[in-house]
Design a protein around this motif. Structure first.
Motif, PDB file in Angstrom:
ATOM      1  N   GLY A 143      19.021   8.839  98.473  1.00  0.00           N
ATOM      2  CA  GLY A 143      19.553   7.454  99.154  1.00  0.00           C
ATOM      3  C   GLY A 143      17.443   8.216  99.925  1.00  0.00           C
ATOM      4  O   GLY A 143      16.961   6.585 100.406  1.00  0.00           O
ATOM      5  N   ASP A 144      17.361   9.142 100.064  1.00  0.00           N
ATOM      6  CA  ASP A 144      16.481   9.196 100.771  1.00  0.00           C
ATOM      7  C   ASP A 144      15.352   9.055 100.062  1.00  0.00           C
ATOM      8  O   ASP A 144      14.319   9.027 100.491  1.00  0.00           O
ATOM      9  CB  ASP A 144      16.463  11.660 101.618  1.00  0.00           C
ATOM     10  N   VAL A 145      14.747   9.767  98.817  1.00  0.00           N
ATOM     11  CA  VAL A 145      14.382   9.928  97.447  1.00  0.00           C
ATOM     12  C   VAL A 145      13.992   8.112  97.028  1.00  0.00           C
ATOM     13  O   VAL A 145      12.949   7.660  97.788  1.00  0.00           O
ATOM     14  CB  VAL A 145      14.428  10.150  96.410  1.00  0.00           C
ATOM     15  N   LEU A 146      14.835   7.127  96.990  1.00  0.00           N
ATOM     16  CA  LEU A 146      14.991   6.150  96.227  1.00  0.00           C
ATOM     17  C   LEU A 146      14.654   5.299  98.045  1.00  0.00           C
ATOM     18  O   LEU A 146      14.100   4.042  97.639  1.00  0.00           O
ATOM     19  CB  LEU A 146      15.721   5.081  95.914  1.00  0.00           C
ATOM     20  N   LEU A 147      14.540   5.677  99.345  1.00  0.00           N
ATOM     21  CA  LEU A 147      14.499   4.610 100.209  1.00  0.00           C
ATOM     22  C   LEU A 147      13.618   5.048 101.102  1.00  0.00           C
ATOM     23  O   LEU A 147      12.628   4.195 101.823  1.00  0.00           O
ATOM     24  CB  LEU A 147      16.093   4.185 100.844  1.00  0.00           C
ATOM     25  N   ARG A 148      13.520   6.472 101.262  1.00  0.00           N
ATOM     26  CA  ARG A 148      12.522   6.777 102.067  1.00  0.00           C
ATOM     27  C   ARG A 148      11.475   7.749 101.677  1.00  0.00           C
ATOM     28  O   ARG A 148      10.419   7.551 102.129  1.00  0.00           O
ATOM     29  CB  ARG A 148      13.257   7.673 103.068  1.00  0.00           C
ATOM     30  N   ARG A 149      11.141   8.205 100.769  1.00  0.00           N
ATOM     31  CA  ARG A 149      10.561   8.526  99.519  1.00  0.00           C
ATOM     32  C   ARG A 149       9.528   8.216  98.638  1.00  0.00           C
ATOM     33  O   ARG A 149       8.542   8.401  98.452  1.00  0.00           O
ATOM     34  CB  ARG A 149      10.607  10.506  98.724  1.00  0.00           C
ATOM     35  N   THR A 150      10.113   7.414  98.126  1.00  0.00           N
ATOM     36  CA  THR A 150       9.555   6.266  96.658  1.00  0.00           C
ATOM     37  C   THR A 150       9.424   4.787  98.065  1.00  0.00           C
ATOM     38  O   THR A 150      10.602   4.617  98.127  1.00  0.00           O
ATOM     39  CB  THR A 150       9.824   6.663  95.446  1.00  0.00           C
ATOM     40  N   ARG A 151       9.000   4.295  96.624  1.00  0.00           N
ATOM     41  CA  ARG A 151       9.032   2.256  96.867  1.00  0.00           C
ATOM     42  C   ARG A 151       9.863   1.997  96.665  1.00  0.00           C
ATOM     43  O   ARG A 151      10.374   0.426  96.575  1.00  0.00           O
ATOM     44  CB  ARG A 151       7.995   2.199  96.690  1.00  0.00           C
ATOM     45  N   LEU A 152      11.012   2.357  95.318  1.00  0.00           N
ATOM     46  CA  LEU A 152      12.205   2.162  94.409  1.00  0.00           C
ATOM     47  C   LEU A 152      12.880   1.031  95.640  1.00  0.00           C
ATOM     48  O   LEU A 152      13.553   0.222  94.765  1.00  0.00           O
ATOM     49  CB  LEU A 152      12.360   3.165  93.677  1.00  0.00           C
ATOM     50  N   GLY A 153      13.396   1.543  96.262  1.00  0.00           N
ATOM     51  CA  GLY A 153      14.372   0.691  96.952  1.00  0.00           C
ATOM     52  C   GLY A 153      14.040  -0.109  97.733  1.00  0.00           C
ATOM     53  O   GLY A 153      14.826  -1.483  97.268  1.00  0.00           O
ATOM     54  N   LEU A 154      12.945  -0.880  97.993  1.00  0.00           N
ATOM     55  CA  LEU A 154      12.126  -2.020  97.958  1.00  0.00           C
ATOM     56  C   LEU A 154      11.578  -2.511  96.440  1.00  0.00           C
ATOM     57  O   LEU A 154      11.758  -3.810  97.003  1.00  0.00           O
ATOM     58  CB  LEU A 154      10.897  -1.906  98.427  1.00  0.00           C
ATOM     59  N   LEU A 155      11.452  -1.822  95.914  1.00  0.00           N
ATOM     60  CA  LEU A 155      10.233  -2.312  94.564  1.00  0.00           C
ATOM     61  C   LEU A 155      11.984  -3.166  93.607  1.00  0.00           C
ATOM     62  O   LEU A 155      10.932  -4.323  92.678  1.00  0.00           O
ATOM     63  CB  LEU A 155       9.560  -1.869  93.370  1.00  0.00           C
ATOM     64  N   ALA A 156      12.803  -2.121  93.295  1.00  0.00           N
ATOM     65  CA  ALA A 156      13.620  -2.217  92.616  1.00  0.00           C
ATOM     66  C   ALA A 156      15.293  -2.382  92.596  1.00  0.00           C
ATOM     67  O   ALA A 156      15.978  -1.881  92.334  1.00  0.00           O
ATOM     68  CB  ALA A 156      14.064  -0.812  91.617  1.00  0.00           C
ATOM     69  N   ALA A 157      15.235  -3.301  94.103  1.00  0.00           N
ATOM     70  CA  ALA A 157      16.301  -3.084  94.384  1.00  0.00           C
ATOM     71  C   ALA A 157      18.062  -3.344  94.457  1.00  0.00           C
ATOM     72  O   ALA A 157      18.830  -2.823  93.955  1.00  0.00           O
ATOM     73  CB  ALA A 157      16.550  -4.125  96.216  1.00  0.00           C
ATOM     74  N   GLY A 158      17.518  -4.740  93.244  1.00  0.00           N
ATOM     75  CA  GLY A 158      18.691  -5.383  92.844  1.00  0.00           C
ATOM     76  C   GLY A 158      18.987  -4.165  91.645  1.00  0.00           C
ATOM     77  O   GLY A 158      20.018  -4.526  91.304  1.00  0.00           O
ATOM     78  N   GLU A 159      18.127  -3.516  90.841  1.00  0.00           N
ATOM     79  CA  GLU A 159      18.314  -2.518  90.225  1.00  0.00           C
ATOM     80  C   GLU A 159      19.162  -1.803  90.536  1.00  0.00           C
ATOM     81  O   GLU A 159      20.486  -1.226  89.644  1.00  0.00           O
ATOM     82  CB  GLU A 159      17.149  -2.574  89.136  1.00  0.00           C
ATOM     83  N   LEU A 160      18.519  -1.415  91.826  1.00  0.00           N
ATOM     84  CA  LEU A 160      19.295   0.006  91.937  1.00  0.00           C
ATOM     85  C   LEU A 160      20.412  -0.384  92.325  1.00  0.00           C
ATOM     86  O   LEU A 160      21.349   0.812  92.812  1.00  0.00           O
ATOM     87  CB  LEU A 160      17.981   0.453  93.239  1.00  0.00           C
ATOM     88  N   ALA A 161      20.584  -1.406  92.692  1.00  0.00           N
ATOM     89  CA  ALA A 161      22.466  -1.875  93.721  1.00  0.00           C
ATOM     90  C   ALA A 161      23.185  -1.763  92.587  1.00  0.00           C
ATOM     91  O   ALA A 161      24.231  -1.846  93.058  1.00  0.00           O
ATOM     92  CB  ALA A 161      22.228  -3.241  94.393  1.00  0.00           C
ATOM     93  N   GLY A 162      23.308  -2.302  91.392  1.00  0.00           N
ATOM     94  CA  GLY A 162      23.666  -2.360  89.973  1.00  0.00           C
ATOM     95  C   GLY A 162      24.326  -3.345  90.089  1.00  0.00           C
ATOM     96  O   GLY A 162      24.055  -4.866  90.708  1.00  0.00           O
ATOM     97  N   SER A 163      25.103  -3.953  89.295  1.00  0.00           N
ATOM     98  CA  SER A 163      26.163  -4.878  88.902  1.00  0.00           C
ATOM     99  C   SER A 163      27.123  -4.478  89.818  1.00  0.00           C
ATOM    100  O   SER A 163      28.047  -5.976  89.360  1.00  0.00           O
ATOM    101  CB  SER A 163      26.748  -5.729  87.470  1.00  0.00           C
ATOM    102  N   GLY A 164      27.703  -4.312  90.334  1.00  0.00           N
ATOM    103  CA  GLY A 164      28.878  -4.318  90.691  1.00  0.00           C
ATOM    104  C   GLY A 164      30.370  -3.329  90.070  1.00  0.00           C
ATOM    105  O   GLY A 164      31.161  -4.135  90.390  1.00  0.00           O
ATOM    106  N   GLY A 165      30.096  -3.486  88.540  1.00  0.00           N
ATOM    107  CA  GLY A 165      31.450  -3.242  87.613  1.00  0.00           C
ATOM    108  C   GLY A 165      31.870  -1.866  87.631  1.00  0.00           C
ATOM    109  O   GLY A 165      32.403  -1.327  86.582  1.00  0.00           O
ATOM    110  N   GLY A 166      31.272  -1.114  88.381  1.00  0.00           N
ATOM    111  CA  GLY A 166      31.560   0.258  88.769  1.00  0.00           C
ATOM    112  C   GLY A 166      30.199   1.220  87.968  1.00  0.00           C
ATOM    113  O   GLY A 166      30.959   2.620  88.176  1.00  0.00           O
ATOM    114  N   GLU A 167      29.388   1.112  86.893  1.00  0.00           N
ATOM    115  CA  GLU A 167      27.986   1.603  86.292  1.00  0.00           C
ATOM    116  C   GLU A 167      27.327   1.795  87.486  1.00  0.00           C
ATOM    117  O   GLU A 167      26.917   1.192  88.113  1.00  0.00           O
ATOM    118  CB  GLU A 167      27.922   0.813  85.359  1.00  0.00           C
ATOM    119  N   VAL A 168      26.413   3.075  87.331  1.00  0.00           N
ATOM    120  CA  VAL A 168      26.246   4.188  88.617  1.00  0.00           C
ATOM    121  C   VAL A 168      24.535   3.304  87.577  1.00  0.00           C
ATOM    122  O   VAL A 168      24.082   3.448  86.496  1.00  0.00           O
ATOM    123  CB  VAL A 168      25.665   5.755  88.108  1.00  0.00           C
ATOM    124  N   PRO A 169      23.634   2.806  88.238  1.00  0.00           N
ATOM    125  CA  PRO A 169      21.846   2.099  87.385  1.00  0.00           C
ATOM    126  C   PRO A 169      21.160   3.256  86.999  1.00  0.00           C
ATOM    127  O   PRO A 169      21.651   4.270  87.609  1.00  0.00           O
ATOM    128  CB  PRO A 169      21.984   1.510  88.858  1.00  0.00           C
TER     129      PRO A 169
END
Length: 88
Positions: free
Chosen positions: A22-48
């Motif tokens: 989380g520190d990397v994805l949400l604070r050290r890069t912008r991926l948490g903002l730019l790819a939020a949907g992909e990072l969150a996954g589909s909810g099916g148990g698979e890790v994005p």
């Protein structure tokens, strides 16, 4: 398709004291903002894929045991949900 590189994960761990996915994805890069949907996954148990790749690099850099990497990925899923990322 985003400009962030896995080398940024290693740099964050080595030079910026990043200690979690989380520190990397949400604070050290912008991926948490730019790819939020992909990072969150589909909810099916698979890790994005981006989450897994960041965890793999951090595990190497920080000498995590396999069980620790699993816990860190799970912690990011909880953090993503708390942050309101879609599909978390």
């Amino acid at each position: 398709a985003l400009p962030d590189l896995l080398a940024e994960v290693a740099l964050a761990a080595r030079s910026e004291q990043a200690r979690s996915v989380g520190d990397v994805l949400l604070r050290r890069t912008r991926l948490g903002l730019l790819a939020a949907g992909e990072l969150a996954g589909s909810g099916g148990g698979e890790v994005p894929v981006p989450v897994q790749r960041v965890a793999d690099v951090l595990a190497r850099e920080l000498a995590w045991e396999p069980a620790r990497k699993v816990r860190e990925v799970e912690s990011f899923a909880e953090e993503a949900q708390a942050e309101g990322l879609a599909g978390a």
